[in-house]
Design a protein around this motif. Structure first.
Motif, PDB file in Angstrom:
ATOM      1  N   GLY A 168       0.751  -1.237   0.000  1.00 30.63           N
ATOM      2  CA  GLY A 168       0.000   0.000   0.000  1.00 30.63           C
ATOM      3  C   GLY A 168       0.780   1.284   0.000  1.00 30.63           C
ATOM      4  N   PHE A 169       1.981   1.290   0.546  1.00 33.68           N
ATOM      5  CA  PHE A 169       2.620   2.570   0.808  1.00 33.68           C
ATOM      6  C   PHE A 169       4.054   2.689   0.312  1.00 33.68           C
ATOM      7  N   ALA A 170       4.680   1.611  -0.107  1.00 32.77           N
ATOM      8  CA  ALA A 170       6.108   1.631  -0.435  1.00 32.77           C
ATOM      9  C   ALA A 170       6.378   2.445  -1.697  1.00 32.77           C
ATOM     10  N   ARG A 171       7.434   3.196  -1.651  1.00 29.16           N
ATOM     11  CA  ARG A 171       7.951   3.942  -2.796  1.00 29.16           C
ATOM     12  C   ARG A 171       9.397   3.512  -2.991  1.00 29.16           C
ATOM     13  N   LYS A 172       9.941   3.801  -4.167  1.00 31.83           N
ATOM     14  CA  LYS A 172      11.345   3.494  -4.404  1.00 31.83           C
ATOM     15  C   LYS A 172      12.181   4.511  -3.630  1.00 31.83           C
ATOM     16  N   LEU A 173      12.927   3.994  -2.670  1.00 37.01           N
ATOM     17  CA  LEU A 173      13.749   4.847  -1.820  1.00 37.01           C
ATOM     18  C   LEU A 173      15.183   4.364  -1.842  1.00 37.01           C
ATOM     19  N   VAL A 174      16.059   5.201  -1.354  1.00 41.49           N
ATOM     20  CA  VAL A 174      17.458   4.840  -1.202  1.00 41.49           C
ATOM     21  C   VAL A 174      17.572   3.806  -0.078  1.00 41.49           C
ATOM     22  N   LEU A 175      18.631   3.003  -0.120  1.00 38.70           N
ATOM     23  CA  LEU A 175      18.809   1.915   0.839  1.00 38.70           C
ATOM     24  C   LEU A 175      18.751   2.390   2.282  1.00 38.70           C
ATOM     25  N   TRP A 176      19.429   3.457   2.617  1.00 38.95           N
ATOM     26  CA  TRP A 176      19.450   3.903   4.015  1.00 38.95           C
ATOM     27  C   TRP A 176      18.076   4.378   4.465  1.00 38.95           C
ATOM     28  N   GLN A 177      17.274   4.925   3.556  1.00 43.01           N
ATOM     29  CA  GLN A 177      15.920   5.329   3.919  1.00 43.01           C
ATOM     30  C   GLN A 177      15.046   4.108   4.197  1.00 43.01           C
ATOM     31  N   ASN A 178      15.220   3.058   3.389  1.00 41.27           N
ATOM     32  CA  ASN A 178      14.501   1.812   3.641  1.00 41.27           C
ATOM     33  C   ASN A 178      14.903   1.203   4.977  1.00 41.27           C
ATOM     34  N   LEU A 179      16.187   1.258   5.299  1.00 38.25           N
ATOM     35  CA  LEU A 179      16.653   0.719   6.588  1.00 38.25           C
ATOM     36  C   LEU A 179      16.002   1.461   7.754  1.00 38.25           C
ATOM     37  N   ILE A 180      15.919   2.772   7.652  1.00 35.24           N
ATOM     38  CA  ILE A 180      15.277   3.556   8.718  1.00 35.24           C
ATOM     39  C   ILE A 180      13.810   3.174   8.858  1.00 35.24           C
ATOM     40  N   ILE A 181      13.128   3.016   7.727  1.00 36.58           N
ATOM     41  CA  ILE A 181      11.711   2.645   7.769  1.00 36.58           C
ATOM     42  C   ILE A 181      11.527   1.282   8.429  1.00 36.58           C
ATOM     43  N   TYR A 182      12.350   0.299   8.047  1.00 33.45           N
ATOM     44  CA  TYR A 182      12.186  -1.046   8.600  1.00 33.45           C
ATOM     45  C   TYR A 182      12.609  -1.133  10.067  1.00 33.45           C
ATOM     46  N   VAL A 183      13.588  -0.340  10.474  1.00 34.81           N
ATOM     47  CA  VAL A 183      13.965  -0.313  11.889  1.00 34.81           C
ATOM     48  C   VAL A 183      12.833   0.292  12.715  1.00 34.81           C
ATOM     49  N   CYS A 184      12.270   1.393  12.227  1.00 34.70           N
ATOM     50  CA  CYS A 184      11.119   1.998  12.932  1.00 34.70           C
ATOM     51  C   CYS A 184       9.935   1.041  12.952  1.00 34.70           C
TER      52      CYS A 184
END
Length: 108
Positions: free
Chosen positions: A44-60
């Motif tokens: 529903g919500f994922a966008r193409k992001l840089v790796l470090w941004q994805n890491l922050i999202i998954y850690v949160c």
């Protein structure tokens, strides 16, 4: 009205036997909530992001799912995520069919 803990538990909490083996059951419940949250995010919500941004999202998301897994023993958190994932999957499938139909109309 005397109800036991087992009667008040949700489907996934009962499935993983949180009342009989709390340590392992809560780990399974956490993994289930986390995987369902990731699936809902991706659908529903994922966008193409840089790796470090994805890491922050998954850690949160992992930290948030820690709290949600405690609620999931007695509130239908995992069940709600599962239903949300089903609805989003149906939406994405129908969107794919609609876009495919639109491309066929414009091409032919």
């Amino acid at each position: 009205m005397n109800t036991t803990v087992t009667e008040r538990m949700t489907f996934f909490a009962s499935l993983f036997e949180v009342d009989q083996n709390p340590e392992t059951g809560m780990r399974y419940l956490y993994v289930t909530v986390f995987l369902l949250a990731v699936l809902v995010y991706k659908l529903g919500f994922a966008r193409k992001l840089v790796l470090w941004q994805n890491l922050i999202i998954y850690v949160c998301m992992a930290l948030g799912c820690t709290i949600l897994s405690f609620f999931a023993a007695f509130l239908p958190v995992a069940e709600g995520l599962a239903i949300t994932a089903i609805f989003l999957a149906i939406y994405r499938f129908r969107l794919h069919l609609h876009r495919k139909e639109e491309n066929e109309k414009s091409a032919g």
